[in-house]
Design an enzyme around this catalytic site. Structure first.
Site, PDB file in Angstrom:
ATOM      1  CG  HIS A   5      -1.677  -1.193   1.534  1.00  0.00           C
ATOM      2  ND1 HIS A   5      -2.842  -1.527   0.889  1.00  0.00           N
ATOM      3  CD2 HIS A   5      -1.456  -2.186   2.435  1.00  0.00           C
ATOM      4  CE1 HIS A   5      -3.315  -2.661   1.389  1.00  0.00           C
ATOM      5  NE2 HIS A   5      -2.499  -3.083   2.305  1.00  0.00           N
TER       6      HIS A   5
HETATM    7  O1  RIB Z   1      -4.758  -0.208   5.148  1.00  0.00           O
HETATM    8  C1  RIB Z   1      -3.391  -0.249   4.888  1.00  0.00           C
HETATM    9  C2  RIB Z   1      -2.671   0.818   5.631  1.00  0.00           C
HETATM   10  O2  RIB Z   1      -2.779   0.602   7.037  1.00  0.00           O
HETATM   11  C3  RIB Z   1      -1.160   0.816   5.350  1.00  0.00           C
HETATM   12  O3  RIB Z   1      -0.660   2.104   5.516  1.00  0.00           O
HETATM   13  C4  RIB Z   1      -0.619  -0.087   6.409  1.00  0.00           C
HETATM   14  O4  RIB Z   1       0.758   0.173   6.700  1.00  0.00           O
HETATM   15  C5  RIB Z   1      -1.480   0.308   7.573  1.00  0.00           C
HETATM   16  O5  RIB Z   1      -0.922   1.490   8.145  1.00  0.00           O
END
Ligand code: RIB
Ligand code: CA
Length: 316
Positions: A241
């Protein structure tokens, strides 16, 4: 060559945050000025320690690091131990941190770094948005010196913290609302985008092949991260992500996005933290975010592998 983009990374390392740090350091388009940490995937002490462990691993302990909020503005903290482990960065032999965490704290480091930068700064916010909400509320004078805020958060169609909400926004919906309304250009990299680009076991083998200690550590981290996604989704691979946010900043053509009005549910417990994306302009309100929709997967995966190889070679 075009001027490098001044960047501050606000994060909660976290496996994908750790790769975001590597991409920020590897890409010639970017100039990583500072890292600030926030509680999210793990407690603040853990996320701060993890940021320093990654910088120590890659030999870049000169990057300023400062710790921010210990939890959301109003709500209690819920860490993601099932995803990232108790330490927040489980699964590999990371070095002990050799950074001096800056005593002034994240808000002051954000403020001074933004105001001192020679050009407006991009903030990549890849954890809960608590630090950034506090920044714009306590130091509104920095707003005109912020080029844009690139957020990993939200979703159009799904959730991962709950059935309806993505973790970063769910963790601190009030902070997300403040940031979305702050008036600076916002990019929202949603789960709808990040879930299109899974880093598979075959990709891990490619990454590991560069043969450095950094590559070995990140291969182990990615295999650990993959265990959660295999358990929950049956996937061969993980969405990286946060690294997609930074990669998109360096290489805009990686992601197709569209401007929409986005609002955050802050009242209902059932849909707490849901990002309501007004796809057809039904609210009549003006757009407030560029929402990531489509990812060019293969070039993104190649970029991650190349970034680890580059940072690994430099750390030797
Ligand atoms: O939903 C994914 C996000 O939440 C990413 O940033 C992961 O590192 C968590 O922080
Ligand atoms: Ca994160």
């Amino acid at each position: 060559m075009a001027a490098r983009i001044p960047l501050i990374l606000d994060c909660d390392p976290g496996h994908d945050d750790a790769l975001a740090i590597v991409v920020a350091l590897a890409r010639p388009e970017l100039d990583l000025l500072a890292i600030t940490t926030v509680a999210g995937n793990a407690g603040l002490a853990e996320t701060t320690r993890n940021a320093c462990r990654v910088l120590t691993l890659v030999g870049r302990t000169e990057i300023p690091v400062a710790a921010g909020a210990v939890g959301p503005l109003l709500r209690s903290l819920h860490v993601a131990e099932d995803v990232h482990g108790a330490s927040g960065l489980e699964g590999a032999a990371l070095p002990e941190p050799a950074c001096d965490v800056r005593p002034e704290g994240a808000l002051e480091l954000l403020r001074t770094t933004v105001l001192a930068a020679s050009a407006p700064v991009v903030i990549a916010a890849v954890g809960p948005l608590t630090n950034i909400a506090l920044l714009v509320r306590i130091y509104p004078e920095v707003l005109e010196r912020i080029h844009s805020i690139r957020v990993m958060g939200g979703a159009i169609t799904e959730g991962n913290a709950t059935a309806s909400a993505e973790f970063n926004i769910w963790q601190d919906p009030e902070a997300a609302h403040i940031v979305l309304e702050c008036g600076r250009p916002i990019t929202l990299m949603t789960l709808d985008a990040t879930h299109q680009a899974l880093f598979t076991e075959a990709d891990v083998v490619r990454l590991e092949a560069s043969g450095t200690q950094v590559a070995t550590v990140f291969a182990d981290l990615l295999r650990y991260f993959g265990q959660f996604h295999r358990r929950r989704y049956g996937w061969d691979g993980s969405p990286i992500h946060d690294a997609l946010v930074v990669a998109h900043l360096a290489v805009p053509e990686l992601v197709k996005s569209q401007s929409y009005r986005v609002e955050v549910e802050r009242v209902s417990e059932l849909t707490r933290g849901r990002t309501v994306v007004d796809l057809h302009g039904l609210t009549g309100l003006s757009a407030n975010a560029d929402v990531g929709l489509e990812v060019d997967r293969d070039p993104f995966i190649d970029l991650l592998i190349e970034a680890v190889a580059r940072v690994g070679a430099a750390a030797r």
